[in-house]
Design a protein around this motif. Structure first.
Motif, mmCIF file in Angstrom:
data_model
loop_
_atom_site.group_PDB
_atom_site.id
_atom_site.type_symbol
_atom_site.label_atom_id
_atom_site.label_comp_id
_atom_site.label_asym_id
_atom_site.label_seq_id
_atom_site.Cartn_x
_atom_site.Cartn_y
_atom_site.Cartn_z
ATOM 1 N N UNK A 1 -38.272 -25.691 29.164
ATOM 2 C CA UNK A 1 -37.532 -25.739 27.908
ATOM 3 C C UNK A 1 -36.563 -24.559 27.880
ATOM 4 N N UNK A 2 -35.473 -24.655 27.127
ATOM 5 C CA UNK A 2 -34.452 -23.600 27.157
ATOM 6 C C UNK A 2 -34.990 -22.201 26.851
ATOM 7 N N UNK A 3 -35.929 -22.072 25.885
ATOM 8 C CA UNK A 3 -36.465 -20.753 25.548
ATOM 9 C C UNK A 3 -37.224 -20.164 26.720
ATOM 10 N N UNK A 4 -37.989 -21.005 27.424
ATOM 11 C CA UNK A 4 -38.734 -20.537 28.588
ATOM 12 C C UNK A 4 -37.768 -20.135 29.691
ATOM 13 N N UNK A 5 -36.744 -20.937 29.898
ATOM 14 C CA UNK A 5 -35.768 -20.652 30.954
ATOM 15 C C UNK A 5 -35.074 -19.316 30.700
ATOM 16 N N UNK A 6 -34.659 -19.044 29.461
ATOM 17 C CA UNK A 6 -33.983 -17.775 29.180
ATOM 18 C C UNK A 6 -34.959 -16.608 29.291
ATOM 19 N N UNK A 7 -36.226 -16.818 28.910
ATOM 20 C CA UNK A 7 -37.233 -15.761 29.068
ATOM 21 C C UNK A 7 -37.446 -15.455 30.544
ATOM 22 N N UNK A 8 -37.532 -16.497 31.364
ATOM 23 C CA UNK A 8 -37.710 -16.304 32.807
ATOM 24 C C UNK A 8 -36.509 -15.558 33.386
ATOM 25 N N UNK A 9 -35.314 -15.972 33.017
ATOM 26 C CA UNK A 9 -34.104 -15.311 33.534
ATOM 27 C C UNK A 9 -34.083 -13.832 33.174
ATOM 28 N N UNK A 10 -34.435 -13.509 31.932
ATOM 29 C CA UNK A 10 -34.445 -12.118 31.491
ATOM 30 C C UNK A 10 -35.502 -11.328 32.252
ATOM 31 N N UNK A 11 -36.690 -11.885 32.403
ATOM 32 C CA UNK A 11 -37.762 -11.179 33.106
ATOM 33 C C UNK A 11 -37.414 -10.931 34.574
ATOM 34 N N UNK A 12 -36.958 -11.966 35.275
ATOM 35 C CA UNK A 12 -36.665 -11.776 36.701
ATOM 36 C C UNK A 12 -35.455 -10.883 36.926
ATOM 37 N N UNK A 13 -34.620 -10.691 35.906
ATOM 38 C CA UNK A 13 -33.468 -9.788 36.078
ATOM 39 C C UNK A 13 -33.916 -8.353 36.337
ATOM 40 N N UNK A 14 -35.182 -8.050 36.066
ATOM 41 C CA UNK A 14 -35.718 -6.715 36.345
ATOM 42 C C UNK A 14 -36.141 -6.557 37.799
ATOM 43 N N UNK A 15 -36.311 -7.662 38.489
ATOM 44 C CA UNK A 15 -36.790 -7.619 39.876
ATOM 45 C C UNK A 15 -35.689 -7.141 40.827
ATOM 46 N N UNK A 16 -36.083 -6.475 41.911
ATOM 47 C CA UNK A 16 -35.086 -6.060 42.909
ATOM 48 C C UNK A 16 -34.311 -7.244 43.491
#
Length: 154
Positions: A3-18
């Protein structure tokens, strides 16, 4: 499909990864539904003991439109509040641990059940974090409530 909310949460979280793409790929395939993500880039995490943490969240909810993300570990023995980067290195508080630059945290995939760590407040994908000043005030109120409750016990 996410769902869009999950997708944006995932994108934000993984943006912290190297390597965000590698992180997302591994995370989505991980049977445990968790990933290790570095603290200190997009957020720090303040980790409170369970009862104090839950009461603090209860105090925060009516104060804020939406607190930042909050994690609970297995059995809710600890809660982790996502706060701005740099907060952990400046935080002084008995019983509160900080995860900041140089530390990694276990993060569950948003919206997916895991056997351990879980989201109490999902990331909104926009980078909303809990203001540490508001969190500290909520913790003081929560500590007073916990003590008052203990005093009422026989």
């Amino acid at each position: 499909m996410a769902i869009p909310e999950t997708r944006t949460a995932v994108e934000w979280l993984v943006s912290a990864a190297p390597d965000p793409e590698a992180c997302r790929s591994q995370w989505e395939r991980n049977p445990l539904g968790v990933a290790l993500l570095p603290a200190g880039r997009r957020w720090d995490v303040l980790i409170l003991p369970g009862e104090l943490g839950q009461t603090t969240l209860d105090v925060l909810n009516p104060l804020l439109d939406r607190p930042g993300p909050v994690l609970a570990d297995f059995g809710d023995s600890r809660l982790g509040f996502f706060v701005p980067p740099g907060t952990a290195s400046r935080w002084v508080g008995t019983g509160v641990r900080g995860a900041g630059r140089g530390t990694w945290i276990v993060v569950p995939y948003p919206g997916r059940a895991t056997g351990g760590v879980r989201w109490l407040v999902l990331p909104d994908g926009q980078g909303t974090l809990t203001d540490p000043v508001v969190l500290e005030l909520a913790m003081h109120e929560a500590a007073a409530r916990v003590v008052a409750e203990e005093d009422r016990k026989p």
